[in-house]
Enzyme design. Structure first.
Site, PDB file in Angstrom:
ATOM      1  N   CYS A   1      19.547  40.536  78.324  1.00  0.00           N
ATOM      2  CA  CYS A   1      19.810  40.249  79.548  1.00  0.00           C
ATOM      3  C   CYS A   1      19.774  38.950  80.093  1.00  0.00           C
ATOM      4  O   CYS A   1      20.105  38.024  79.509  1.00  0.00           O
ATOM      5  CB  CYS A   1      19.613  41.443  80.325  1.00  0.00           C
TER       6      CYS A   1
ATOM      7  N   ASP B   1      30.112  47.326  78.307  1.00  0.00           N
ATOM      8  CA  ASP B   1      29.139  46.643  79.167  1.00  0.00           C
ATOM      9  C   ASP B   1      29.867  46.011  80.410  1.00  0.00           C
ATOM     10  O   ASP B   1      30.452  45.233  80.388  1.00  0.00           O
ATOM     11  CB  ASP B   1      28.502  45.456  78.593  1.00  0.00           C
TER      12      ASP B   1
ATOM     13  N   HIS C   1      25.441  48.328  78.631  1.00  0.00           N
ATOM     14  CA  HIS C   1      24.464  47.451  78.783  1.00  0.00           C
ATOM     15  C   HIS C   1      23.065  47.790  78.569  1.00  0.00           C
ATOM     16  O   HIS C   1      22.593  48.990  79.105  1.00  0.00           O
ATOM     17  CB  HIS C   1      24.791  46.846  80.193  1.00  0.00           C
TER      18      HIS C   1
END
Length: 245
Positions: free
Chosen positions: A132, A179, A212
């Site tokens: 991330c 995501d 995600h």
């Protein structure tokens, strides 16, 4: 990394019961989590945390996994003592929180870690893995540090630089099909740009039905249908590092 419209849902699947196999050390001006393989190694991986910081058990679990596969793993506090984000934080304040924690403004910390690995650990080959926020940081390293031999950027893209496709070292980009933080439209732009402008080895891989955070934030035993994708992504990470290191 999280965007304005879709804050990062990285708080799913916490491995909060995990203690870690390494130790915390001081590397110049930053604290770091360091874990070494059982036998000596001259290869290391810089593990770059997500918005929840360097102490997160999930991230240390990934660092330990790298050490179990023969790499010295070091996860520095890239926030340098500033508070990481918290699942209980007010998302309306997220952009304000980000202002002094840019994943592309980490060179001083990276240089300190590189000195530590070379001078104190005898490392000759160095890679990077990030998640991330850390995935964006890995992309940054690949654009600026050609001597960092390989990178694995997990759900992270630099979008604001015109030269963001001109990688100086090989990178594996891992994304999730579902995501909402890094939508497939952004991934398609990355793929097209890399195909046109990138002259080093690279790969963009999208995992179906995943969301995600699935590589490091989702326990492999949460959902049987997710398990193969989680394990495949982690295996891909290791194979990429092994190939170039």
């Amino acid at each position: 990394m999280a965007n304005e419209a879709k804050p990062c849902p990285c708080d799913i699947g916490d491995r909060m019961d995990y203690g870690g196999l390494g130790q915390e050390v001081q590397i110049e001006h930053i604290k770091s989590y360091v874990v070494k393989p059982s036998s000596g190694s001259d290869k290391a991986v810089i593990v770059i945390h997500d918005i929840y910081g360097w102490t997160l058990p999930n991230t240390r679990y990934m660092a330990d996994m790298l050490a179990e596969n023969g790499y010295i793993a070091v996860c520095p506090d890239f926030y340098v003592g500033k508070d990481p984000w918290s699942p209980t934080s007010d998302w309306s304040k997220f952009q304000e929180w980000c202002e002094d924690k840019k994943p592309t403004v980490i060179n001083r910390e990276v240089e300190a870690v590189l000195r530590f690995l070379k001078e104190q650990c005898g490392v000759h080959l160095i890679g990077s893995v990030g998640f991330c926020w850390g995935g964006v940081a890995v992309h940054h390293l690949a654009l600026n540090y050609p001597h960092i031999t390989a990178g694995v950027s997990v759900y992270g893209i630099i979008k604001e630089r015109e030269d963001c496709y001109e990688l100086k070292s090989p990178v594996l980009f891992i994304f999730a099909e579902k995501d909402e933080v890094v939508p497939l439209e952004q991934v398609s732009v990355l793929q097209a740009g890399l195909k046109e402008k990138c002259s080093v080895d690279h790969q963009v891989k999208i995992f179906p039905e995943q969301s995600h955070g699935f590589v490091h934030r989702r326990r492999e035993d949460i959902n049987p249908s997710d398990r193969p994708h989680i394990l495949e992504a982690r295996s891909d990470m290791l194979h990429w590092l092994n190939k170039f290191m």
